[in-house]
Structure formats: C-alpha cells, structure tokens
Design an enzyme around this catalytic site. Structure first.
Site, short mmCIF file in Angstrom:
data_model
loop_
_atom_site.label_atom_id
_atom_site.label_comp_id
_atom_site.label_asym_id
_atom_site.label_seq_id
_atom_site.Cartn_x
_atom_site.Cartn_y
_atom_site.Cartn_z
N SER A 8 0.83 -1.20 0.00
CA SER A 8 0.00 0.00 0.00
C SER A 8 0.88 1.26 0.00
O SER A 8 1.70 1.44 -0.90
CB SER A 8 -0.95 -0.04 1.20
OG SER A 8 -1.94 0.94 1.11
N ASP A 68 -9.59 -5.10 -4.83
CA ASP A 68 -9.04 -4.07 -3.95
C ASP A 68 -9.79 -2.77 -4.19
O ASP A 68 -9.70 -2.19 -5.27
CB ASP A 68 -7.54 -3.90 -4.24
CG ASP A 68 -6.85 -2.98 -3.23
OD1 ASP A 68 -7.53 -2.17 -2.59
OD2 ASP A 68 -5.61 -3.08 -3.11
N HIS A 104 -7.71 -5.54 -0.12
CA HIS A 104 -6.53 -4.68 -0.07
C HIS A 104 -5.37 -5.26 0.73
O HIS A 104 -4.22 -4.93 0.44
CB HIS A 104 -6.92 -3.32 0.51
CG HIS A 104 -5.80 -2.33 0.56
ND1 HIS A 104 -5.13 -1.91 -0.57
CD2 HIS A 104 -5.20 -1.69 1.61
CE1 HIS A 104 -4.18 -1.06 -0.23
NE2 HIS A 104 -4.19 -0.92 1.08
#
Length: 353
Positions: free
Chosen positions: A203, A290, A327
């Site tokens: 991320s 995601d 995610h």
C-alpha cells in the site's frame, strides 16, 4: 349541525398539521443544505489550508490497531524466533524493528537473541518489510506475511517509520518515512556481508519503498529486488481513485482544494517516476477486488515500468476477485510463498556478473 361542528373542530387541527409538515420540510431542507455546505464547501477549504490534516489523512499514523502492543514480546502475536530492537537514524530518530528468523534457523538459534544480527550474513535472503498507513508492525495481516516469508527461509526485517508505533513521535512526512526506509536498508546492508536483500512494500509502503530504493541505487547500493503489494502510480492518482473522494471528484474545485495542496505539502510518492530506469527486479501483486487502491493503478504502473525499464525483470500478478483478498489479504494466497521464492531465486541467479 354535528357534521358542521366536527368540520369546525377539524379545521384548526388540519391547519396545525399542515404547518408542522411545512416546518418539518423546511428544517429537513435546511439540514440537508447544511450537510451539503459542510461536505462540498467547508471540508475542502479546511483540507486545503491544513497541512497537518492532509498528512494525518494520508499517513494515518495516529491509528493504532491493536491499540496496545507489547513490542518486546513478539511471541505474544504468534511469531517464533523474533527479536525486538531499535536503531538510530542519522537525523537522531529511533525506529522500532522486529527481526524474524528463517524457519531453518529456528531450532538452533531461536532462543539466542545475541546471534540474530550476526545471522543476517548466514546466507538466507533478507526481506525488509515496509508497511502501509495506519497500524504497526504487529498488525495481523502483516504478521501473517512474516509467517509466509519465514516458511520459505527468509529473514524478515519489519520496521515502523518515525511517528508510528514505538518509533520517535514526530511530524510525519514523505521525506521522513523515505529516510527511515533508506536507513533500515543501510543498517541491514552493513551486516548482510553480501547476502541478498529484498524490499517488500504494501500500500503506502510501495510508494515509500519505491522512492527509497531508487535513491539507494543512485548511491550505488543495489537492492536485489522489490516486491510491491497493492501499489499505486502516484499519490495524486490514488487520491482521485480513493472511495471517500468519489463525492468530491466531479466538483470543478476538486484539483484546487484536494490535489494541489497535497502536492504543495510535498506528499508526492511518484512511484512511476521514481522507478524509471531502476535496475532492480520488481514483482507487483494486486487483487482485482481491492477497493482502497484499485488494481488498475497497479496494472498501469506495470505497463509504465515495462516501457521505461529495459532488460530488467518486471512481473505482475493479478488475483481474481473470487479469492476475496481485497486490499490486505494477499498474504492468504497459498502459493504466495512459492511465488515469492521463485522471484527471489530468479533475481539472484540473474544478477549481472
């Protein structure tokens, strides 16, 4: 006479009810008008002129989940063979770190913390993990990934940047967290004695890792590879795609109030530009379901790197939405260990002589 009397009695009641309905409509309309004013006018203005709010919403370093962590005892979170320690950066920051031993070294060295640092030169690949925004190195999905890497006989170095967890609590910035990632790599590199070192960013950690490792290459320090889990192209693109900005995106002042101030606050994380012309092998992992960082950004980054990096390994793995990894749960992929080990082995074997 009775019907007339009844009507006479009902008339003021009906008038009163109509007044109540009208007043309710006015109050409701006013309420929604206030909400719209706050959402579309006040919040963008406050966001534009509050750099601290911008940093807080992007880095989420104040979010501590779990809220209470005993970093000195990683075994409480189900990780064997893990040492907690701290390093000092050149700008006098203290960073909290976990060192997870490879599984093949557990039997002999698990209970001897004094040997961990020396074992970085034992030969097993080293993976430096750079987490995303919010939370700490003790978050559950991060710990699950440590297990995966430990099981394929890799050292794991999991670092918390400044302002996160038990690291020095200062104002967070892109420059600060990138500096920390570089310092962590240098610390490991000095002790690795030629052992391969890989970075793993997730991320926001992909933007941190890409920026830090591109600068390391310019210094002549070459990571053996970089794994990017759920990456984005640049921060401005991610803000445009983020679910919470959907209601603001079509407004004519979106760029002025949301995008421009973040860039002026030096929160850029331009992974596309940072990784151009880099030499390290890169593996991109992204789940199609995601919703935080849409997989299209990872796919766009992959295509950009193919065009701008010649004769260098660049791979992309997209996970079908049916897996429901979202995610942060690619760590649940049963083939992740084999996939990672393959990438590591090929990166080591294809090193320029």
């Amino acid at each position: 006479m009775a019907p007339c009397m009844c009507f006479s009695f009902m008339k003021p009641v009906m008038i009163f009810l109509l007044i109540c309905v009208f007043a309710t409509c006015c109050i409701t309309s006013s309420f929604f008008a206030i909400i719209l004013f706050l959402v579309f006018i006040v919040i963008p203005i406050v966001f534009r002129y509050s750099p601290s709010l911008q940093r807080g919403m992007i880095f989420l370093n104040y979010v501590r989940m779990p809220s209470s962590v005993n970093y000195s005892h990683p075994e409480k979170y189900g990780i064997r063979g893990t040492k907690n320690f701290h390093i000092k950066t050149n700008d006098n920051m203290t960073l909290g770190v976990w060192h997870v031993l490879p599984r093949n070294l557990l039997e002999k060295y698990e209970n001897d913390n004094s040997t961990y640092e020396q074992l970085l030169s034992h030969g097993e690949p080293i993976v430096i993990y750079m987490h995303g925004n919010s939370g700490t190195r003790a978050n559950e999905h991060r710990v699950q990934l440590y297990h995966v890497l430990q099981d394929i006989n890799c050292h794991v170095i999991a670092v918390d940047y400044r302002s996160y967890a038990d690291s020095t609590d200062v104002e967070v910035s892109e420059l600060g967290v990138v500096t920390d990632a570089m310092e962590m790599f240098r610390w490991v590199h000095k002790r690795a004695n030629g052992t391969p070192i890989f970075g793993w960013g997730h991320s926001l950690g992909t933007g941190i890792g890409a920026h830090a490792y591109s600068l390391l290459e310019k210094e002549g320090l070459y990571p053996n590879g970089l794994i990017l889990e759920a990456p984005f192209t640049k921060m401005s693109d991610e803000i445009r795609e983020y679910p919470l900005t959907k209601i603001h995106r079509l407004l004519p002042w979106f760029e002025f109030f949301i995008i421009e101030p973040v860039e002026k606050n030096n929160i850029i994380f331009d992974t596309e530009t940072n990784l151009m012309n880099t030499k390290m092998p890169i593996l991109i992992l992204h789940a199609r379901d995601d919703i935080v960082i849409p997989y299209q950004l990872g796919e766009k980054l992959y295509k950009h790197l193919l065009e701008t990096r010649k004769n260098v390994t660049t791979e992309l793995v997209l996970y079908d939405k049916n897996y429901k990894y979202g995610h942060k749960h690619i760590c649940k992929d049963k083939e992740l260990g084999n996939r990672t080990r393959k990438f590591i082995n090929e990166s080591i074997n294809n090193l320029p002589q």
